[in-house]
Design a protein around this motif. Structure first.
Motif, short mmCIF file in Angstrom:
data_model
loop_
_atom_site.label_atom_id
_atom_site.label_comp_id
_atom_site.label_asym_id
_atom_site.label_seq_id
_atom_site.Cartn_x
_atom_site.Cartn_y
_atom_site.Cartn_z
N LEU A 51 15.12 105.52 24.97
CA LEU A 51 15.40 105.60 26.40
C LEU A 51 14.94 106.96 26.90
CD1 LEU A 51 19.05 104.20 26.55
CD2 LEU A 51 16.91 102.94 26.78
N VAL A 52 14.08 106.96 27.90
CA VAL A 52 13.61 108.20 28.51
C VAL A 52 14.31 108.34 29.85
CG1 VAL A 52 11.63 109.47 29.38
CG2 VAL A 52 11.38 108.05 27.34
N ASN A 53 15.14 109.35 29.95
CA ASN A 53 15.94 109.57 31.17
C ASN A 53 16.70 108.31 31.56
OD1 ASN A 53 14.85 112.20 31.28
ND2 ASN A 53 13.06 111.43 32.36
N GLY A 54 17.19 107.59 30.56
CA GLY A 54 18.02 106.40 30.78
C GLY A 54 17.27 105.10 30.92
N ALA A 55 15.94 105.13 30.94
CA ALA A 55 15.13 103.91 31.09
C ALA A 55 14.42 103.60 29.77
CB ALA A 55 14.11 104.07 32.20
N ARG A 56 14.48 102.34 29.35
CA ARG A 56 13.85 101.96 28.09
C ARG A 56 12.34 102.21 28.14
NH1 ARG A 56 14.67 96.60 24.42
NH2 ARG A 56 13.29 97.34 22.79
N ALA A 57 11.83 102.80 27.05
CA ALA A 57 10.40 103.09 26.93
C ALA A 57 9.89 102.40 25.67
CB ALA A 57 10.18 104.60 26.85
N SER A 58 9.35 101.20 25.82
CA SER A 58 8.88 100.45 24.66
C SER A 58 7.38 100.60 24.43
CB SER A 58 9.25 98.97 24.81
OG SER A 58 8.74 98.46 26.01
N ASP A 59 6.69 101.17 25.39
CA ASP A 59 5.23 101.34 25.29
C ASP A 59 4.91 102.76 24.82
OD1 ASP A 59 2.48 101.59 25.69
OD2 ASP A 59 2.52 100.63 27.65
N ASP A 60 4.12 102.88 23.76
CA ASP A 60 3.77 104.20 23.24
C ASP A 60 2.98 105.04 24.24
OD1 ASP A 60 5.08 103.86 20.85
OD2 ASP A 60 3.28 103.52 19.66
N ALA A 61 2.43 104.44 25.29
CA ALA A 61 1.65 105.17 26.29
C ALA A 61 2.54 105.86 27.33
CB ALA A 61 0.67 104.24 26.99
N VAL A 62 3.85 105.59 27.33
CA VAL A 62 4.75 106.24 28.30
C VAL A 62 4.64 107.75 28.12
CG1 VAL A 62 7.17 106.59 28.93
CG2 VAL A 62 6.34 104.29 28.44
N GLN A 63 4.35 108.43 29.22
CA GLN A 63 4.17 109.88 29.20
C GLN A 63 5.52 110.61 29.19
OE1 GLN A 63 0.94 111.53 29.08
NE2 GLN A 63 0.72 109.45 28.32
N LEU A 64 5.55 111.76 28.53
CA LEU A 64 6.74 112.60 28.48
C LEU A 64 6.44 113.95 29.09
CD1 LEU A 64 7.92 111.93 24.82
CD2 LEU A 64 8.91 111.01 26.92
N THR A 65 7.46 114.55 29.68
CA THR A 65 7.35 115.92 30.19
C THR A 65 8.38 116.78 29.47
OG1 THR A 65 8.98 115.66 31.95
CG2 THR A 65 6.70 115.02 32.46
N ALA A 66 8.26 118.06 29.65
CA ALA A 66 9.16 119.00 28.98
C ALA A 66 10.61 118.84 29.43
CB ALA A 66 8.68 120.42 29.23
N THR A 67 10.83 118.27 30.58
CA THR A 67 12.20 118.13 31.10
C THR A 67 12.82 116.77 30.78
OG1 THR A 67 11.39 117.38 33.25
CG2 THR A 67 11.75 119.76 32.97
N ASP A 68 12.11 115.90 30.07
CA ASP A 68 12.64 114.57 29.77
C ASP A 68 13.71 114.63 28.69
OD1 ASP A 68 11.13 113.14 31.60
OD2 ASP A 68 9.48 112.84 30.20
N SER A 69 14.63 113.68 28.79
CA SER A 69 15.67 113.49 27.79
C SER A 69 15.41 112.12 27.14
CB SER A 69 17.04 113.50 28.45
OG SER A 69 18.04 113.21 27.51
N VAL A 70 15.35 112.08 25.81
CA VAL A 70 15.06 110.85 25.08
C VAL A 70 16.22 110.54 24.16
CG1 VAL A 70 13.47 109.68 23.51
CG2 VAL A 70 12.58 111.37 25.15
#
Length: 79
Positions: A51-70
């Motif tokens: 979960l990235v910032n509370g939203a499911r991330a099932s695709d490896d292409a989902v981008q992350l930033t330094a402020t994201d919570s996983v």
């Protein structure tokens, strides 16, 4: 660096309940976690939801930033 929280079996396999990891995408994050925590963690990670910032991330292409919570969540049983 993205902030990670490991739960249940993921925390046990990692030997910690949290980390900060530098990764540009979910795919990069998965690769870095396997590098850091090894084969047993890789097995557990394959069963986990991310979960990235509370939203499911099932695709490896989902981008992350330094402020994201996983959150790394293994399957839960119960009823």
């Amino acid at each position: 660096m993205a902030t990670l929280r490991f739960f249940a079996g993921a925390a046990e396999a990692a030997g910690t309940d949290g980390a900060a990891v530098d990764a540009n995408s979910i795919g990069d994050l998965r690769a870095e976690l396997v590098r850091l925590y090894g084969a047993e963690f890789a097995r557990v990670l394959g069963l986990c939801s991310l979960l990235v910032n509370g939203a499911r991330a099932s695709d490896d292409a989902v981008q992350l930033t330094a402020t994201d919570s996983v959150d790394v969540l293994p399957p839960f049983a119960g009823g």
